[in-house]
Design a protein around this motif. Structure first.
Motif, PDB file in Angstrom:
ATOM      1  N   ARG A 145       0.860  -1.159   0.000  1.00  0.00           N
ATOM      2  CA  ARG A 145       0.000   0.000   0.000  1.00  0.00           C
ATOM      3  C   ARG A 145       0.903   1.217   0.000  1.00  0.00           C
ATOM      4  O   ARG A 145       2.100   1.097   0.120  1.00  0.00           O
ATOM      5  CB  ARG A 145      -0.876   0.014   1.247  1.00  0.00           C
ATOM      6  CG  ARG A 145      -2.030  -0.953   1.161  1.00  0.00           C
ATOM      7  CD  ARG A 145      -2.704  -1.076   2.491  1.00  0.00           C
ATOM      8  NE  ARG A 145      -3.241   0.213   2.937  1.00  0.00           N
ATOM      9  CZ  ARG A 145      -3.667   0.430   4.167  1.00  0.00           C
ATOM     10  NH1 ARG A 145      -3.601  -0.522   5.065  1.00  0.00           N
ATOM     11  NH2 ARG A 145      -4.137   1.599   4.505  1.00  0.00           N
ATOM     12  N   LYS A 146       0.291   2.353  -0.149  1.00  0.00           N
ATOM     13  CA  LYS A 146       1.084   3.566  -0.238  1.00  0.00           C
ATOM     14  C   LYS A 146       1.407   4.085   1.145  1.00  0.00           C
ATOM     15  O   LYS A 146       0.680   3.898   2.082  1.00  0.00           O
ATOM     16  CB  LYS A 146       0.313   4.649  -0.989  1.00  0.00           C
ATOM     17  CG  LYS A 146      -0.289   4.162  -2.264  1.00  0.00           C
ATOM     18  CD  LYS A 146       0.771   3.881  -3.265  1.00  0.00           C
ATOM     19  CE  LYS A 146       0.210   3.000  -4.357  1.00  0.00           C
ATOM     20  NZ  LYS A 146       1.142   2.891  -5.460  1.00  0.00           N
ATOM     21  N   ARG A 147       2.483   4.814   1.207  1.00  0.00           N
ATOM     22  CA  ARG A 147       2.819   5.475   2.453  1.00  0.00           C
ATOM     23  C   ARG A 147       3.760   6.635   2.199  1.00  0.00           C
ATOM     24  O   ARG A 147       4.354   6.733   1.163  1.00  0.00           O
ATOM     25  CB  ARG A 147       3.430   4.474   3.385  1.00  0.00           C
ATOM     26  CG  ARG A 147       4.848   4.162   3.085  1.00  0.00           C
ATOM     27  CD  ARG A 147       5.724   4.909   3.950  1.00  0.00           C
ATOM     28  NE  ARG A 147       5.242   4.758   5.329  1.00  0.00           N
ATOM     29  CZ  ARG A 147       5.995   4.634   6.316  1.00  0.00           C
ATOM     30  NH1 ARG A 147       7.270   4.662   6.120  1.00  0.00           N
ATOM     31  NH2 ARG A 147       5.519   4.531   7.516  1.00  0.00           N
ATOM     32  N   LYS A 194       9.947  16.553   6.788  1.00  0.00           N
ATOM     33  CA  LYS A 194      10.512  17.892   6.844  1.00  0.00           C
ATOM     34  C   LYS A 194       9.782  18.723   7.893  1.00  0.00           C
ATOM     35  O   LYS A 194       8.657  18.432   8.266  1.00  0.00           O
ATOM     36  CB  LYS A 194      10.370  18.585   5.489  1.00  0.00           C
ATOM     37  CG  LYS A 194      11.071  17.845   4.366  1.00  0.00           C
ATOM     38  CD  LYS A 194      10.930  18.611   3.067  1.00  0.00           C
ATOM     39  CE  LYS A 194       9.475  18.870   2.722  1.00  0.00           C
ATOM     40  NZ  LYS A 194       9.310  19.392   1.356  1.00  0.00           N
ATOM     41  N   ALA A 245       7.740  21.830   9.131  1.00  0.00           N
ATOM     42  CA  ALA A 245       6.786  22.756   8.509  1.00  0.00           C
ATOM     43  C   ALA A 245       6.989  24.156   9.069  1.00  0.00           C
ATOM     44  O   ALA A 245       7.380  24.334  10.212  1.00  0.00           O
ATOM     45  CB  ALA A 245       5.366  22.297   8.795  1.00  0.00           C
ATOM     46  N   GLY A 266       8.293   0.758   5.699  1.00  0.00           N
ATOM     47  CA  GLY A 266       8.220   1.823   4.709  1.00  0.00           C
ATOM     48  C   GLY A 266       9.432   1.930   3.806  1.00  0.00           C
ATOM     49  O   GLY A 266       9.544   2.886   3.050  1.00  0.00           O
ATOM     50  N   LEU A 307       5.797  17.767  11.078  1.00  0.00           N
ATOM     51  CA  LEU A 307       5.175  17.267   9.867  1.00  0.00           C
ATOM     52  C   LEU A 307       5.010  18.277   8.747  1.00  0.00           C
ATOM     53  O   LEU A 307       4.543  19.381   8.938  1.00  0.00           O
ATOM     54  CB  LEU A 307       3.808  16.681  10.221  1.00  0.00           C
ATOM     55  CG  LEU A 307       3.954  15.449  11.095  1.00  0.00           C
ATOM     56  CD1 LEU A 307       2.783  15.343  12.026  1.00  0.00           C
ATOM     57  CD2 LEU A 307       4.103  14.231  10.240  1.00  0.00           C
ATOM     58  N   ALA A 308       5.394  17.883   7.595  1.00  0.00           N
ATOM     59  CA  ALA A 308       5.161  18.685   6.407  1.00  0.00           C
ATOM     60  C   ALA A 308       4.901  17.733   5.253  1.00  0.00           C
ATOM     61  O   ALA A 308       4.859  16.524   5.439  1.00  0.00           O
ATOM     62  CB  ALA A 308       6.364  19.547   6.110  1.00  0.00           C
ATOM     63  N   TYR A 309       4.740  18.328   4.113  1.00  0.00           N
ATOM     64  CA  TYR A 309       4.448  17.530   2.947  1.00  0.00           C
ATOM     65  C   TYR A 309       5.655  16.728   2.494  1.00  0.00           C
ATOM     66  O   TYR A 309       6.760  17.221   2.422  1.00  0.00           O
ATOM     67  CB  TYR A 309       4.018  18.434   1.809  1.00  0.00           C
ATOM     68  CG  TYR A 309       3.723  17.681   0.543  1.00  0.00           C
ATOM     69  CD1 TYR A 309       2.549  16.973   0.402  1.00  0.00           C
ATOM     70  CD2 TYR A 309       4.632  17.678  -0.502  1.00  0.00           C
ATOM     71  CE1 TYR A 309       2.276  16.287  -0.746  1.00  0.00           C
ATOM     72  CE2 TYR A 309       4.361  16.993  -1.663  1.00  0.00           C
ATOM     73  CZ  TYR A 309       3.183  16.299  -1.781  1.00  0.00           C
ATOM     74  OH  TYR A 309       2.928  15.614  -2.924  1.00  0.00           O
ATOM     75  N   HIS A 310       5.441  15.491   2.213  1.00  0.00           N
ATOM     76  CA  HIS A 310       6.442  14.683   1.546  1.00  0.00           C
ATOM     77  C   HIS A 310       5.709  13.774   0.593  1.00  0.00           C
ATOM     78  O   HIS A 310       4.793  13.075   1.000  1.00  0.00           O
ATOM     79  CB  HIS A 310       7.242  13.873   2.535  1.00  0.00           C
ATOM     80  CG  HIS A 310       6.418  13.391   3.676  1.00  0.00           C
ATOM     81  ND1 HIS A 310       6.646  13.762   4.969  1.00  0.00           N
ATOM     82  CD2 HIS A 310       5.327  12.611   3.705  1.00  0.00           C
ATOM     83  CE1 HIS A 310       5.747  13.197   5.745  1.00  0.00           C
ATOM     84  NE2 HIS A 310       4.938  12.494   5.006  1.00  0.00           N
ATOM     85  N   PRO A 311       6.084  13.774  -0.666  1.00  0.00           N
ATOM     86  CA  PRO A 311       5.366  12.966  -1.639  1.00  0.00           C
ATOM     87  C   PRO A 311       5.427  11.496  -1.247  1.00  0.00           C
ATOM     88  O   PRO A 311       6.296  11.078  -0.493  1.00  0.00           O
ATOM     89  CB  PRO A 311       6.121  13.225  -2.938  1.00  0.00           C
ATOM     90  CG  PRO A 311       7.438  13.797  -2.545  1.00  0.00           C
ATOM     91  CD  PRO A 311       7.230  14.452  -1.227  1.00  0.00           C
ATOM     92  N   SER A 312       4.492  10.768  -1.757  1.00  0.00           N
ATOM     93  CA  SER A 312       4.296   9.436  -1.226  1.00  0.00           C
ATOM     94  C   SER A 312       5.393   8.465  -1.621  1.00  0.00           C
ATOM     95  O   SER A 312       5.970   8.527  -2.677  1.00  0.00           O
ATOM     96  CB  SER A 312       2.956   8.889  -1.667  1.00  0.00           C
ATOM     97  OG  SER A 312       2.821   9.039  -3.040  1.00  0.00           O
ATOM     98  N   ARG A 313       5.660   7.576  -0.707  1.00  0.00           N
ATOM     99  CA  ARG A 313       6.479   6.418  -0.984  1.00  0.00           C
ATOM    100  C   ARG A 313       5.610   5.215  -0.697  1.00  0.00           C
ATOM    101  O   ARG A 313       4.511   5.328  -0.196  1.00  0.00           O
ATOM    102  CB  ARG A 313       7.694   6.410  -0.075  1.00  0.00           C
ATOM    103  CG  ARG A 313       8.731   7.409  -0.501  1.00  0.00           C
ATOM    104  CD  ARG A 313       9.805   7.505   0.518  1.00  0.00           C
ATOM    105  NE  ARG A 313      10.487   6.243   0.702  1.00  0.00           N
ATOM    106  CZ  ARG A 313      11.264   5.975   1.760  1.00  0.00           C
ATOM    107  NH1 ARG A 313      11.419   6.862   2.704  1.00  0.00           N
ATOM    108  NH2 ARG A 313      11.860   4.823   1.877  1.00  0.00           N
ATOM    109  N   LYS A 314       6.134   4.082  -1.028  1.00  0.00           N
ATOM    110  CA  LYS A 314       5.336   2.881  -0.863  1.00  0.00           C
ATOM    111  C   LYS A 314       5.442   2.377   0.560  1.00  0.00           C
ATOM    112  O   LYS A 314       6.423   2.568   1.233  1.00  0.00           O
ATOM    113  CB  LYS A 314       5.857   1.789  -1.791  1.00  0.00           C
ATOM    114  CG  LYS A 314       6.063   2.261  -3.181  1.00  0.00           C
ATOM    115  CD  LYS A 314       4.747   2.517  -3.821  1.00  0.00           C
ATOM    116  CE  LYS A 314       4.949   3.382  -5.041  1.00  0.00           C
ATOM    117  NZ  LYS A 314       3.759   3.479  -5.829  1.00  0.00           N
ATOM    118  N   ARG A 315       4.432   1.699   0.968  1.00  0.00           N
ATOM    119  CA  ARG A 315       4.534   1.025   2.250  1.00  0.00           C
ATOM    120  C   ARG A 315       3.533  -0.105   2.308  1.00  0.00           C
ATOM    121  O   ARG A 315       2.615  -0.193   1.534  1.00  0.00           O
ATOM    122  CB  ARG A 315       4.267   2.008   3.357  1.00  0.00           C
ATOM    123  CG  ARG A 315       2.838   2.306   3.522  1.00  0.00           C
ATOM    124  CD  ARG A 315       2.344   1.626   4.713  1.00  0.00           C
ATOM    125  NE  ARG A 315       3.317   1.834   5.787  1.00  0.00           N
ATOM    126  CZ  ARG A 315       2.954   1.982   7.000  1.00  0.00           C
ATOM    127  NH1 ARG A 315       1.715   1.968   7.289  1.00  0.00           N
ATOM    128  NH2 ARG A 315       3.855   2.120   7.942  1.00  0.00           N
TER     129      ARG A 315
END
Lengths: 149, 149
Positions: free
Chosen positions: A138-140, A146, A148, B59, B132-140
DNA sequence: GTACGAGTTCAAGTCGACTTGAGGTCAAGC
DNA sequence: GCTTGACCTCAAGTCGACTTGAACTCGTAC
């Protein structure tokens, strides 16, 4: 709460505008309206995006995260579901702890090759006996997050 | 360690044969050879697959996991990298704990709608300030893991 | 009133991790 | 010696989460 232009939301949250549009498209967030063409968001969207970020970090899909907010975009979550999610998270935390311990052991273990280290094999065996089996991906979100603004 | 036919590996590990072939293709596992057409694996592949499963659950991408084993398929991991990975995991564990606590709070909080609950907002704000901030998705891999035979 | 830059739409592309399908091969059992 | 069933290869498809590109539209500043 102030009204924010999409550009400002992007800048403050670190989420690219393209992603914000995508999130709006799938109903994860909603805009107040437009100023000309430009989407305007309520300042609360920043908190919501934090929540989304955490949900992603926890391994929930965007659909699942959206499901945690009510139909109307308000977070209106069935309590039982939340407890279930928290339980899932708890199990996940335990798994990660196991893996962390395995990594640490391996890092300090003097065995020439880790599959030959009896402790490693034992940890691994114990871990797999306890829980782990194949589950398709699944995605994660990534592990390193980082800061914010 | 016994020699196992791919079918047996699939059955014992729960990993589909198609996936085992894929894993071999990308160099994550390797077979001893063939019996006719059929791949034969060392029994140790089962442990390796456990490790892969844990890495996925944590992850890491398949490439990263492969990187934890040496070039030659032996697990031969630089200690420093392992410590770094363990550190990543640790941070991730803390994130998940925060999220778990937020979920639990929300589940028990009587506020009509969660974004209106001051505690919720405070938790969220603290969490995002921290990290927490935005991080594009990785698989998990999924949160709920099946029990392995 | 025109140029600019930040935003817009929509379709298509990308990436990782697999799965699926078509057509082929082989060892074992009868 | 033929059938069977489990495996094989290779190409293509899928799914989620986005990103990218082309062509277009505004509000604002000059």
């Amino acid at each position: 709460m102030p009204v924010l232009d999409i550009g400002e939301v992007a800048q403050r949250s670190g989420v690219p505008a393209s992603t914000l549009r995508y999130y709006e498209e799938i109903g994860l967030i909603s805009s107040l309206g437009r100023h000309g063409l430009r989407r305007q968001f309520d300042g609360d969207v920043l908190l919501k995006l934090s929540l989304v970020g955490m949900g992603k970090a926890a391994g929930f899909s965007l659909v699942e995260i959206a499901g945690m907010f009510g139909q109307n975009g308000q977070p209106d979550i069935p309590r039982a579901l939340l407890h279930a999610k928290a339980g899932e998270l708890q199990r996940q935390i335990l798994d990660l702890r196991t893996l962390r311990d395995i990594l640490r052991h391996v890092a300090d273990c003097p065995a020439p090759t880790h599959l030959e280290c009896p402790t490693f094999r034992a940890l691994l065996k114990a871990a797999s006996r306890k829980r782990l089996a194949y589950h398709p991906s699944r995605k994660r979100a990534g592990g390193a997050l980082k800061t914010a603004g």
